[in-house]
Each structure stands twice: as C-alpha cells, then as structure tokens.
Design a protein around this motif. Structure first.
Motif, mmCIF file in Angstrom:
data_model
loop_
_atom_site.group_PDB
_atom_site.id
_atom_site.type_symbol
_atom_site.label_atom_id
_atom_site.label_comp_id
_atom_site.label_asym_id
_atom_site.label_seq_id
_atom_site.Cartn_x
_atom_site.Cartn_y
_atom_site.Cartn_z
ATOM 1 N N HIS A 24 0.843 -1.208 0.000
ATOM 2 C CA HIS A 24 0.000 0.000 0.000
ATOM 3 C C HIS A 24 0.874 1.252 0.000
ATOM 4 C CE1 HIS A 24 -4.028 1.825 1.282
ATOM 5 N NE2 HIS A 24 -3.190 2.856 1.330
ATOM 6 N N HIS A 73 -11.132 7.328 -1.653
ATOM 7 C CA HIS A 73 -10.870 7.314 -0.209
ATOM 8 C C HIS A 73 -12.008 7.994 0.557
ATOM 9 C CE1 HIS A 73 -8.831 8.163 3.562
ATOM 10 N NE2 HIS A 73 -7.792 7.455 3.178
ATOM 11 N N GLU A 81 -8.552 2.709 -2.154
ATOM 12 C CA GLU A 81 -8.945 2.371 -0.836
ATOM 13 C C GLU A 81 -10.281 2.992 -0.518
ATOM 14 O OE1 GLU A 81 -5.423 4.911 0.998
ATOM 15 O OE2 GLU A 81 -6.790 4.258 2.571
ATOM 16 N N HIS A 103 -9.854 1.076 4.494
ATOM 17 C CA HIS A 103 -9.336 2.076 5.425
ATOM 18 C C HIS A 103 -10.407 2.253 6.495
ATOM 19 C CE1 HIS A 103 -7.570 6.191 6.332
ATOM 20 N NE2 HIS A 103 -8.780 6.320 6.824
ATOM 21 N N HIS A 150 -6.188 -2.210 5.807
ATOM 22 C CA HIS A 150 -4.849 -1.650 5.623
ATOM 23 C C HIS A 150 -4.484 -0.712 6.772
ATOM 24 C CE1 HIS A 150 -3.864 2.536 4.473
ATOM 25 N NE2 HIS A 150 -5.152 2.685 4.406
ATOM 26 N N ASP A 161 2.161 2.835 3.354
ATOM 27 C CA ASP A 161 1.227 3.964 3.248
ATOM 28 C C ASP A 161 1.999 5.239 2.912
ATOM 29 O OD1 ASP A 161 -1.354 4.942 3.057
ATOM 30 O OD2 ASP A 161 -1.657 5.152 5.213
HETATM 31 ZN ZN LIG Z 1 -5.817 4.594 4.359
#
Ligand SMILES: [Zn+2]
Ligand SMILES: [Zn+2]
Length: 258
Positions: free
Chosen positions: A6, A63, A91, A131, A154, A204
C-alpha cells in the motif's frame, strides 16, 4: 524479497522522483508495490505507473476522506477494475476521525460510498483495500450486511478484537510503520497475534515513515523496516516474514512475481 502492499506514489514528495524511489526499492530488496488510488481524478496517473513498470500494480477507488471529488458509481469502479494491472478496489472504508463538527449520522455519504465499493469488489471478484479509522463498528457491520468479499484492513491501528472480527470475515491485516512507533505497544500485540498467513506489510507512503525515519517522507523501500520490526515481534527471521507476506500478497491480489 519484500512487497509494499500500500503506497501513494502519485502524492507530493514521491511523484516527481519515481526513478529514485525505484532505485531505493531495489537497494532495500523491496521488489514489488501496490499503488493505491484515492480519487477517480487521480486514477489515470496511478494506472500509468502500474502500466509503466512490471513490478507495480494499482487499485481503483475513492478514499473516504475525499470530499468535493467525483462520486464513484458502481459502473465507474467496474470499468476501471477491468483495466489491466488493476488488482484491487479501494482504498475505501470509513473514517470518523475528522468529523469537523458533523455527527456520525451526517456521514451517511461515506457509508453509501463504502457500500458501492463493496458491491464493485464482489461483482468483479477483486479484493477490497479497506481504510477504517474511529469507525470499526460500522465498518464491520457494513461488511457483514453487504456479504462476502475478500480484502485487507490496511494500516491497521485497531484493537485485537477488531482484528479477530476482520480475520473471522476472511480479511487480511496489513501493518504499517506505526508498529515501530514508541507508543504503539497495543498494536505490537496485535501484530504478534495475526496468523502469519493473513499478514501483510505496507508503508502507506508518503505518510507514516517507520523508525528510524519517523517524520520524514516515507517511501516503499522503508517497508523493509516495517517487515524487520514485525519479524522481531514474532520471533522469526526477516526472510521468513518477507516470504510469508509476499506469498500472502500474491494470493490476495492474484499477482505473480515481477
Ligand atoms: Zn488509508
Ligand atoms: Zn492509503
């Protein structure tokens, strides 16, 4: 050896130095990375990276923190998911951390957006990249309501009980550089407890650089530090951890070695 499951290579601090980022990966024996999409507007740049390099893949999704961006329809997500080298939906998820004066009820749009992603993942049979922040109860409830999908939680920062619930639903758990932070003892306990065949590691990046780079711009090469930290916690060698998490990555995202 390691895989960064990720990262955000289109973000500031990384986008303009991909050659350098890739050289650092090679030097750190990080041989693959999954480049994560956070808006429909960003998708073409994320996808271009996956198409340009045979050890990058990408996701398609919006997101939960992104407001004022194009809202994805089920058809939008399915169309992008059908492109080559798109191996995941996300995500996506829920984030109640920054409510900015709103109630959880007001975040209905986030829950709707999450449901659309879950339906897309189920329809195209690709895993979800989830997420969740300050929203684990609703995240798990919606996953249960919407039914069977595969995927990963994640940048896991929740409790062992939430990890147990996610594992019971069949999800993988991915740990970031947060496991190396001094005040993260509870999270280290979770990283000891997740079964080795359900564990992933990630950066990340450009956020959340692990020790000893904390506060600096993170990059995929640093996933080696996350992997070494998790290996030490579990009392196994970095090679064993790298082998297991790479095999898990290949199984979940259905990708082969570079
Ligand atoms: Zn995230
Ligand atoms: Zn991310």
């Amino acid at each position: 050896m390691y895989v960064d499951s990720h990262c955000h290579l289109t973000f500031e601090g990384l986008a303009d130095r991909i050659d350098e980022v890739r050289a650092a990966m090679a030097a750190a024996r990080v041989d693959r990375a999954l480049v994560i999409c956070t808006t429909l507007e960003e998708f073409s740049r994320v996808h271009a990276l996956a198409m340009a390099y045979d050890n990058f893949w990408c996701s398609a999704g919006v997101h939960p923190d992104n407001e004022g961006v194009r809202e994805p329809s089920l058809e939008d997500l399915l169309e992008l998911a059908a492109r080559p080298r798109v191996v995941a939906i996300g995500e996506t998820g829920l984030d109640y951390y920054r409510l900015a004066g709103r109630s959880i009820d007001d975040m209905h749009w986030q829950r709707e957006r999450f449901r659309i992603h879950i339906r897309a993942a189920r329809t195209c049979a690709k895993p979800l990249v989830i997420h969740t922040r300050s929203a684990s109860v609703d995240t798990l409830a919606i996953l249960r309501e919407e039914g069977t999908v595969r995927g990963v939680f994640h940048c896991f920062t929740e409790t062992a009980a939430v990890a147990r619930a996610a594992l019971d639903l069949g999800f993988y758990i991915s740990f970031s550089g947060i496991v190396t932070f001094r005040n993260a003892e509870d999270l280290r306990d979770v990283a000891r407890f997740v079964p080795l065949d359900r564990l992933l590691i990630e950066t990340d990046s450009p956020y959340l650089a692990p020790a000893p780079f904390r506060g600096k711009t993170n990059q995929p090469a640093y996933v080696a530090h996350v992997g070494a930290a998790v290996a030490a916690l579990r009392g196994i060698t970095p090679e064993a951890l790298a082998g297991a998490t790479s095999a898990n990555f290949e199984r979940l995202f259905e990708v082969k070695a570079a």
